[in-house]
Scaffold this motif. Structure first.
Motif, short mmCIF file in Angstrom:
data_model
loop_
_atom_site.label_atom_id
_atom_site.label_comp_id
_atom_site.label_asym_id
_atom_site.label_seq_id
_atom_site.Cartn_x
_atom_site.Cartn_y
_atom_site.Cartn_z
N PHE A 57 1.54 -3.16 -3.75
CA PHE A 57 0.46 -2.58 -4.54
C PHE A 57 -0.74 -2.17 -3.69
O PHE A 57 -1.47 -1.24 -4.05
N PHE A 58 -0.95 -2.86 -2.58
CA PHE A 58 -2.12 -2.54 -1.76
C PHE A 58 -1.78 -1.67 -0.55
O PHE A 58 -2.68 -1.29 0.20
N SER A 59 -0.50 -1.35 -0.37
CA SER A 59 -0.13 -0.51 0.77
C SER A 59 -0.39 0.96 0.50
O SER A 59 -0.54 1.76 1.42
N ASP A 60 -0.37 1.34 -0.79
CA ASP A 60 -0.60 2.73 -1.19
C ASP A 60 0.40 3.68 -0.50
O ASP A 60 0.04 4.74 -0.01
N ASN A 61 1.67 3.25 -0.48
CA ASN A 61 2.72 4.05 0.15
C ASN A 61 3.59 4.67 -0.93
O ASN A 61 4.32 3.98 -1.64
N ASN A 102 3.18 0.27 17.26
CA ASN A 102 1.80 0.54 17.67
C ASN A 102 1.70 1.74 18.60
O ASN A 102 0.69 2.44 18.61
N LEU A 103 2.73 2.00 19.37
CA LEU A 103 2.71 3.14 20.28
C LEU A 103 3.04 4.46 19.58
O LEU A 103 2.53 5.52 19.96
N ASN A 104 3.89 4.39 18.54
CA ASN A 104 4.43 5.62 17.97
C ASN A 104 4.00 5.91 16.54
O ASN A 104 4.11 7.06 16.09
N ILE A 105 3.50 4.92 15.81
CA ILE A 105 3.17 5.15 14.40
C ILE A 105 1.72 4.83 14.11
O ILE A 105 0.96 5.69 13.64
N ASN A 106 1.29 3.60 14.38
CA ASN A 106 -0.07 3.19 14.01
C ASN A 106 -0.48 2.00 14.86
O ASN A 106 0.30 1.07 15.04
N LYS A 133 3.66 0.62 5.95
CA LYS A 133 2.67 1.45 6.63
C LYS A 133 3.30 2.61 7.39
O LYS A 133 2.63 3.29 8.16
N SER A 134 4.59 2.82 7.18
CA SER A 134 5.28 3.94 7.81
C SER A 134 5.15 5.17 6.93
O SER A 134 5.43 5.11 5.73
#
Length: 321
Positions: free
Chosen positions: A108-112, A164-168, A211-212
């Motif tokens: 609910f809090f990821s907003d994905n 962390n290197l490729n997405i966020n 988070k993807s």
């Protein structure tokens, strides 16, 4: 850009040093209060302090929060539940309740939009239930795979590095914390992560999925976790087909049977970690067809390891009797 990288490196080094110092302080304390005694399903031979995951969970979460990663606060409580479980052995129903609560909160809090349907109907409801079950399966499978020194921590470290290197960059503070832990968890381990660490890392992986931004990113992350996931899924399936209680403790995972065959923790953990590194290179530079071929190759390698480099699956069951 170089200044940002230098600042990130310096901050990571400070976090690593702080966590390593904390382990040097708390390992003697945990040795007196939280000792994991060997039993018939253990892969270690001497009493070892456990629940070291609570340190990298708390430090990594707090610094991530300071850096603006608010979703990590919904993951941290699961580490605390795991810490309590390490001490008091909570009922499975209580553990699962907190896992499901964590997953629903993250959703609910990821907003994905990939995981949250636009319309509310009977189909979206069942899809939501399936997603919760799948994510809870991931958390538990990561937990199941935490049975030898350095295995889960090493594999998740590679996945976090890739993300962390490729997405966020939002989960970067966990990386130096996890590296510090591996210094004391690599064989022969001075401390285990316990449920406080494995449940946390499983939930962090779920947060990475949420988070993807694309399905392709989600698929790539699942590929990176496949060495752990496939071992756990295939083991559970085989035990179910043999009418074993899949919820009872056992020593039938491939990594456990390789150790029982005589391979060291370091060698087995390195195989899984190097495989995860290889897969991270594949997902970064190659297309979908190559990724699928690599998954089949991974299965083939698993079959070879199972047949020639691990004790037989049935023997691992009989050893418990």
């Amino acid at each position: 850009m170089s200044q940002d990288f230098s600042k990130l490196f310096i901050n990571s080094f400070i976090i690593f040093g702080g966590c390593f110092y904390l382990y040097s302080i708390f390992i003697p304390f945990f040795r007196n209060k939280l000792l994991d005694l060997p039993n018939s399903r253990s892969s270690h031979l001497s009493p070892t302090p456990t629940s070291g995951g609570i340190i990298f969970s708390i430090i990594g979460s707090l610094i991530s929060f300071i850096e603006g990663n608010f979703i990590i606060l919904f993951v941290l409580p699961l580490s605390i539940v795991g810490f309590i479980d390490d001490i008091k052995n909570l009922k499975p129903s209580i553990r699962y309740f907190f896992q499901v609560t964590t997953i629903i909160t993250l959703l609910f809090f990821s907003d994905n939009s990939l995981f949250i349907p636009d319309e509310i109907n009977i189909y979206s409801f069942f899809l939501f239930i399936l997603i919760v079950i799948a994510f809870s399966g991931i958390i538990n499978f990561v937990n199941f795979m935490d049975g030898i020194d350095g295995l889960v921590g090493g594999c998740i470290l590679v996945i976090l590095g890739y993300f962390n290197l490729n997405i966020n960059l939002m989960f970067w503070p966990i990386i130096p914390c996890l590296i510090a832990f591996l210094f004391v968890n690599w064989a022969p381990a001075k401390i285990f992560m316990g449920d406080s660490g494995s449940l946390f890392l499983g939930a962090v992986f779920v947060a990475l999925l949420l988070k993807s931004p694309t399905f392709s990113d989600v698929f790539d992350l699942l590929i990176l976790l496949s060495p752990l996931l496939l071992d756990a899924i295939i083991c559970v399936t085989r035990r179910f087909l043999l009418k074993q209680n899949i919820f009872n403790p056992h020593k039938s995972h491939l990594y456990q049977r390789m150790v029982s065959k005589g391979f060291s923790h370091s060698i087995v953990a390195s195989i899984y970690i190097l495989t995860t590194i290889f897969l991270s290179i594949i997902v970064m530079y190659y297309n979908l067809y190559v990724k699928i071929i690599c998954l089949f190759l991974l299965l083939f390698v698993g079959i070879i390891l199972d047949k020639y480099f691990a004790i037989p699956f049935l023997k691992s069951i009989n050893l418990r009797k």
